[in-house]
Design a protein around this motif. Structure first.
Motif, PDB file in Angstrom:
ATOM      1  N   ASP A  32       0.807  -1.211   0.000  1.00  0.00           N
ATOM      2  CA  ASP A  32       0.000   0.000   0.000  1.00  0.00           C
ATOM      3  C   ASP A  32       0.849   1.274   0.000  1.00  0.00           C
ATOM      4  N   GLU A  33       2.141   1.167  -0.333  1.00  0.00           N
ATOM      5  CA  GLU A  33       2.959   2.384  -0.422  1.00  0.00           C
ATOM      6  C   GLU A  33       2.462   3.227  -1.592  1.00  0.00           C
ATOM      7  N   ALA A  34       2.020   4.435  -1.295  1.00  0.00           N
ATOM      8  CA  ALA A  34       1.423   5.305  -2.307  1.00  0.00           C
ATOM      9  C   ALA A  34       2.483   5.810  -3.277  1.00  0.00           C
ATOM     10  N   LEU A  35       2.043   6.198  -4.454  1.00  0.00           N
ATOM     11  CA  LEU A  35       2.958   6.710  -5.468  1.00  0.00           C
ATOM     12  C   LEU A  35       3.740   7.913  -4.951  1.00  0.00           C
ATOM     13  N   GLY A  36       3.034   8.854  -4.312  1.00  0.00           N
ATOM     14  CA  GLY A  36       3.709  10.036  -3.794  1.00  0.00           C
ATOM     15  C   GLY A  36       4.729   9.697  -2.718  1.00  0.00           C
ATOM     16  N   ASP A  37       4.368   8.786  -1.818  1.00  0.00           N
ATOM     17  CA  ASP A  37       5.301   8.370  -0.765  1.00  0.00           C
ATOM     18  C   ASP A  37       6.509   7.657  -1.358  1.00  0.00           C
ATOM     19  N   PHE A  38       6.273   6.841  -2.376  1.00  0.00           N
ATOM     20  CA  PHE A  38       7.377   6.126  -3.020  1.00  0.00           C
ATOM     21  C   PHE A  38       8.355   7.104  -3.673  1.00  0.00           C
ATOM     22  N   CYS A  39       7.830   8.040  -4.455  1.00  0.00           N
ATOM     23  CA  CYS A  39       8.694   8.997  -5.141  1.00  0.00           C
ATOM     24  C   CYS A  39       9.445   9.870  -4.141  1.00  0.00           C
ATOM     25  N   HIS A  40       8.788  10.230  -3.041  1.00  0.00           N
ATOM     26  CA  HIS A  40       9.448  11.023  -2.001  1.00  0.00           C
ATOM     27  C   HIS A  40      10.554  10.217  -1.328  1.00  0.00           C
ATOM     28  N   ARG A  41      10.311   8.943  -1.105  1.00  0.00           N
ATOM     29  CA  ARG A  41      11.304   8.095  -0.419  1.00  0.00           C
ATOM     30  C   ARG A  41      12.553   7.872  -1.269  1.00  0.00           C
ATOM     31  N   VAL A  42      12.371   7.534  -2.541  1.00  0.00           N
ATOM     32  CA  VAL A  42      13.535   7.228  -3.374  1.00  0.00           C
ATOM     33  C   VAL A  42      14.169   8.486  -3.951  1.00  0.00           C
ATOM     34  N   GLY A  43      13.384   9.545  -4.102  1.00  0.00           N
ATOM     35  CA  GLY A  43      13.901  10.797  -4.629  1.00  0.00           C
ATOM     36  C   GLY A  43      13.741  10.910  -6.141  1.00  0.00           C
ATOM     37  N   VAL A  44      13.561  12.135  -6.592  1.00  0.00           N
ATOM     38  CA  VAL A  44      13.356  12.380  -8.022  1.00  0.00           C
ATOM     39  C   VAL A  44      14.566  11.951  -8.848  1.00  0.00           C
ATOM     40  N   ASP A  45      15.766  12.153  -8.314  1.00  0.00           N
ATOM     41  CA  ASP A  45      16.969  11.780  -9.071  1.00  0.00           C
ATOM     42  C   ASP A  45      16.976  10.292  -9.412  1.00  0.00           C
ATOM     43  N   LYS A  46      16.605   9.452  -8.445  1.00  0.00           N
ATOM     44  CA  LYS A  46      16.567   8.010  -8.682  1.00  0.00           C
ATOM     45  C   LYS A  46      15.466   7.647  -9.678  1.00  0.00           C
ATOM     46  N   VAL A  47      14.336   8.320  -9.579  1.00  0.00           N
ATOM     47  CA  VAL A  47      13.245   8.052 -10.526  1.00  0.00           C
ATOM     48  C   VAL A  47      13.683   8.402 -11.938  1.00  0.00           C
ATOM     49  N   GLU A  48      14.316   9.552 -12.103  1.00  0.00           N
ATOM     50  CA  GLU A  48      14.757   9.968 -13.439  1.00  0.00           C
ATOM     51  C   GLU A  48      15.868   9.057 -13.966  1.00  0.00           C
TER      52      GLU A  48
END
Length: 346
Positions: A265-281
């Protein structure tokens, strides 16, 4: 509230529309000087902050007890536009309910409407009027649409650089289709679209947002809180995403979220905040289209053991069952078992 409005009236830059918002006055003065100025208008100092309970996002859609013996009903208004069309006569519906049942109307921060002071004896009559006018009840609204809002943008706003309100239904449908394709139909998030960076639909609070930056192009923002509390989203380096590239842009983000989340149930926003935008990109740059098919979710439902009985259903129903199971990253037998158990056991 009167003191705050008076402060903005007397000290805000209301001559230049682009700078006329309260947030710009707070930024110019600083929070301490702004507070002191409001206290002068208020006539006394503000008391210290009181610790609040954990914030939860509530939109008050659907039926609720009002607390005084009467009911209230939240009705989703897509992008806040109250009007009559051949398919949806919302404006006429609201007038009918007010005239015939004496309901009061409240506007919500999510661009929807709450009907208040409904006599319990009128509950099913109210639902009948809604259906008669093509207005869907909340269980008929998909979660992405329910949690999305957009600013009016074109043709009403002179600051607009891209479409918002008029394309939000299309964006919602395309996001839903991509989630279903990737076996993520049960996932949802807060999404918002604006026609310019001024943020009138609060895009910077959304889990994923599209902020107009030019004709048919948008900035991409990620990482807002699903509960709309504590933080804002983060800007990505994607500043000019063509709307035609929507699926191509979100697919790697969804794939990373699905395969690397730390809880079902980890939300998309929580996931992106946890890993950081740099890792997502970084993930997006190395991602090959369609690679999600080889990235299983660590929390995918466990398939049932080989069945020891058969159930006869029509080929048409089997086809639909298979489609819905795939959209939820399940096998048809597991989905059928879940449906039957819920029907029989509640």
């Amino acid at each position: 509230m009167k003191a705050i409005i008076a402060t903005q009236r007397d000290h805000g830059n209301r001559e230049v529309r682009a700078s006329a918002r309260l947030k710009y006055l707070v930024h110019t003065l600083g929070i301490d000087k702004f507070r002191s100025l409001v206290e002068k208008y208020h006539g006394k100092p503000f008391e210290p902050w009181v610790q609040l309970p954990e914030w939860k996002y509530l939109d008050w859609m659907g039926w609720h007890e009002q607390g005084d013996g009467k009911l209230m009903l939240g009705v989703n208004v897509e992008q806040g536009r109250v009007r009559d069309t051949p398919e949806l006569r919302l404006k006429t519906c609201l007038r009918t309910l007010v005239d015939n049942y004496g309901v009061d109307l409240l506007l919500t921060p999510s661009q929807s409407i709450v009907l208040r002071n409904i006599d319990p004896a009128h509950k099913y009559n109210v639902e009948a009027v809604l259906r008669e006018h093509g207005v869907k009840l909340i269980h008929e609204i998909d979660a992405i649409t329910r949690k999305s809002i957009a600013c009016p943008s074109f043709p009403l706003c002179g600051l607009a650089m891209a479409e918002a309100e008029r394309v939000q239904p299309q964006i919602n449908a395309r996001l839903n289709a991509k989630l279903r394709e990737m076996g993520m139909a049960n996932d949802e998030f807060v999404t918002r679209t604006t026609g310019c960076p001024n943020g009138c639909a609060r895009p910077y609070m959304a889990e994923i947002a599209f902020v107009g930056s030019g004709p048919n192009s948008y900035q991409l923002w990620l990482g807002g809180s699903p509960n709309q509390a504590e933080r804002t989203g983060m800007a990505t380096s994607i500043f000019k995403m063509p709307l035609t590239d929507l699926e191509q842009t979100v697919e790697p983000i969804f794939a990373m979220w699905k395969s690397q989340r730390n809880a079902p149930d980890e939300a998309l926003g929580d996931f992106c905040h946890r890993v950081g935008v740099d890792k997502v990109e970084e993930f997006m740059q190395s991602y090959e289209p369609g690679s999600w098919k080889t990235m299983p979710s660590p929390f995918a439902p466990t398939p049932l053991p080989a069945p020891d009985a058969n159930v006869g259903i029509s080929s048409e129903l089997l086809e639909k069952l298979t489609t819905e199971a795939t959209a939820r990253d399940m096998d048809p037998a597991s989905l059928l078992d879940m449906i039957v158990r819920e029907a029989l056991e509640g």
